[in-house]
Design an enzyme around this catalytic site. Structure first.
Site, mmCIF file in Angstrom:
data_model
loop_
_atom_site.group_PDB
_atom_site.id
_atom_site.type_symbol
_atom_site.label_atom_id
_atom_site.label_comp_id
_atom_site.label_asym_id
_atom_site.label_seq_id
_atom_site.Cartn_x
_atom_site.Cartn_y
_atom_site.Cartn_z
ATOM 1 N N SER A 1 -12.604 3.559 10.432
ATOM 2 C CA SER A 1 -12.993 2.816 8.964
ATOM 3 C C SER A 1 -13.545 4.449 8.702
ATOM 4 O O SER A 1 -14.328 5.773 8.844
ATOM 5 C CB SER A 1 -13.769 1.601 9.496
ATOM 6 O OG SER A 1 -13.561 0.723 7.556
ATOM 7 N N LYS B 1 -7.805 -4.995 6.451
ATOM 8 C CA LYS B 1 -9.095 -5.205 6.433
ATOM 9 C C LYS B 1 -9.528 -6.472 6.332
ATOM 10 O O LYS B 1 -10.547 -7.101 6.006
ATOM 11 C CB LYS B 1 -9.956 -4.512 4.786
ATOM 12 C CG LYS B 1 -11.702 -3.997 5.301
ATOM 13 C CD LYS B 1 -10.985 -2.790 6.030
ATOM 14 C CE LYS B 1 -12.252 -2.499 6.893
ATOM 15 N NZ LYS B 1 -12.194 -1.053 8.250
#
Length: 588
Positions: A387, A195
């Site tokens: 995402s 991430k």
């Protein structure tokens, strides 16, 4: 006193004249706009014409109803754009139009992502299946422009022009050192090894994990790129890779030598070639109509069963949102309407989003899940559906993406700036406060660092949201949570990679998703309707905000650098926990 009255009278007269001029200009502007809106219905297409396609304008997911476009603002030129939906539908209409004999493709700088570009290229391939020709010519071919041009029957280039073919690259701008100099600390709480949305604020270079994922998905995208060019030009992918790796094409002569183009010629010579194909006298102009002006016949059916295509593009934000982003409340309301509309038998959610608010993503995902219980719902992914963009897709019956789509990025983060160094040390500003409890200013105070206890609380919430995210994916994709976690950790995948890992169901464009939705609903005769319903253009004329006009002007001034500002603003304005892709990949 006489002089005073003279000046007052002159001021009043001048003010009246200015208002009169502004009024006349406004009337003329509105008249031109209304005329422009009406003229689109009466575009003349000559017989034996070519469709002129340049793609040197903004290509949003869907054509806007904004009547100010295609008009000029003083000092800013024309604000042209054409949605991907209309580009594809107009090329398809030209395929069936007996007046259109071929396409004159004149690409140079193409402003859209690779997945959208692939959809346009597929439409051109389909156009050629009718037996009609495509001829390409440009002074300069960027890699995106050449990718589109490679579908043409003949490709020509200016003798002094250039053609880029050197492989793909992606870069990230890191700001930690600049923030350190300003005394700003970006406090990060996240889940996911990959991430990396927060890396530009806390590092000076890519982490090993981020470099690994970028190398993997850029390589996957490059393979698809070479595969399509190879098919178009009948040059092996290995040969193409060798040409790019050694930068063998540097001018028009090189392009001819390696069979990237069919010849060197100036524009007048290309026009002569087109006249020969169309059997037009050399002294006459080439009969042509621009893709921007060409309109297909209005054959949209409004009766009977419908397949609804609902567009969701831009950052995912809480509340209603604005044009160009996905408001959680607004999109959820649209899904509820379609679920309750008996005329709509199936829904296709067209997603082109890097993600955003985790809360808004969850709200939308819930409505997708409820819709699935009532009628088929498919997802068609554009350039990005990562995402939060993947979050809102995962509960659909089936998911389709292009090989070049960037998706996945199943991970969550929180970003809390600490401006204490900037305020105290750089600006000499001190902040003091009173509060009723020690957590009263949690996530709202930016003038101090987080305490260890606050970090534990926020990390707990980030972990909980990540567990919810992976749980939704596991349920929607019929996987074990542990498998989703191994594919998650914020890692970005291309459509090709996502298919291998069962994160999507097939490679295909919007049409394939529509066909799949109709098949699952067992529909034979149906119409396609597009949502959200766009505003009436004339009403839009008077609702254009100052912000939108300012953004148009900013676009003109900053050009390609606007994307860096947008990226920075999107992250810094984010509130709460975010499910967002790290960055957008720009290919040149």
């Amino acid at each position: 006193m006489k002089s005073f009255f003279k000046y007052v009278l002159a001021t009043i007269t001048g003010t009246i004249i200015v208002f009169a001029i502004l009024f006349i200009v406004m009337i003329g502007f509105i008249t031109a706009t209304v005329s422009n809106m009406g003229s689109k219905e009466e575009v003349y297409v000559p017989s034996s014409a070519v469709l002129y396609v340049s793609l040197d304008y903004d290509i949003p997911e869907r054509t806007s109803s904004n009547p100010w476009e295609s008009m000029s603002l003083p000092g800013y030129g024309e604000m042209k754009s054409l949605g991907l939906n209309d580009i594809i539908s107009r090329i398809a209409a030209a395929k069936e139009d007996d007046r259109i004999k071929g396409i004159y493709l004149n690409p140079r700088y193409v402003n859209t992502g690779m997945a959208s570009l692939k959809e346009i290229r597929d439409a051109l391939v389909d156009f050629k299946s009718s037996g009609k020709f495509i001829v390409a010519h440009s002074d300069v071919y960027t890699q995106k422009a050449y990718y589109i041009a490679s579908v043409a029957d003949e490709i020509y280039m200016n003798p002094e022009g250039s053609l880029e073919f050197k492989g793909l690259s992606a870069s990230i701008m890191f700001m930690k050192e600049a923030l350190d100099k300003l005394g700003v600390e970006m406090q990060v709480v996240k889940v996911g090894t990959y991430k990396s949305a927060v890396e530009p604020f806390i590092l000076n270079e890519m982490s090993d994990a981020n470099r690994e994922q970028m190398t993997a998905y850029l390589g996957s995208m490059y393979s698809a790129f070479l595969e399509n060019v190879s098919e178009g030009r009948q040059i092996s992918a290995d040969t193409l890779k060798n040409i790019a790796d050694n930068f063998l094409i540097r001018n028009a002569d090189d392009a001819v030598q390696y069979k990237f183009i069919d010849g060197k010629c100036y524009k007048d010579e290309v026009l002569s070639k087109l006249k020969e194909r169309l059997e037009v006298d050399e002294k006459k102009d080439v009969p042509a109509v621009s893709l921007l002006d060409y309109n297909k016949d209005g054959k949209t059916e409004t009766k009977g069963d419908r397949v609804a295509v609902l567009y969701a593009y831009g950052d995912i934000v809480d509340g209603e949102g604005m044009e160009g982003n996905i408001g959680g409340d607004k999109l959820s309301r649209e899904l509820r309407k379609l679920r309750r509309d008996d005329r709509v038998k199936a829904v296709v959610l067209r997603v082109n989003s890097p993600g955003g608010s985790a809360l808004a993503s969850d709200i939308i995902a819930r409505e997708v899940e409820l819709t699935k219980k009532v009628k088929p719902i498919m997802v068609s992914m554009g350039d990005y559906a990562a995402s939060g963009g993947y979050y809102i897709s995962t509960m659909a019956d089936s998911i389709f993406a292009e090989k070049e789509t960037l998706t996945g990025s199943i991970g969550v983060f929180g970003l809390i700036p600490n401006l204490q160094g900037l305020l105290n040390n750089k600006l000499g500003i001190r902040v003091d406060e009173v509060k009723t409890g020690k957590f009263a200013d949690l996530m709202t105070s930016v003038d101090r660092p987080l305490t260890e206890e606050e970090k534990v609380i926020i990390q707990g919430e980030v972990n909980r949201i990540y567990d919810t995210f992976t749980g939704k994916v596991a349920a929607g994709r019929n996987m074990e949570v542990s498998t989703v976690d191994s594919l998650g950790q914020g890692r970005v995948w291309t459509g090709s990679q996502a298919l291998e890992h069962r994160l999507i169901d097939g490679i295909g464009n919007l049409d394939r998703a529509i066909q799949a939705a109709a098949a699952k609903a067992k529909l034979k005769d149906y119409s396609i309707r597009y949502y959200p319903t766009q505003k009436d253009p004339f009403a839009e004329l008077f609702s254009t905000s100052k912000e939108r006009i300012k953004m148009w002007m900013l676009d003109d001034e900053l050009g390609e650098y606007r994307k860096h500002i947008d990226q920075l603003r999107a992250v810094l304005k984010s509130s709460g926990i975010q499910a967002r892709i790290p960055y957008r990949v720009e290919i040149r």
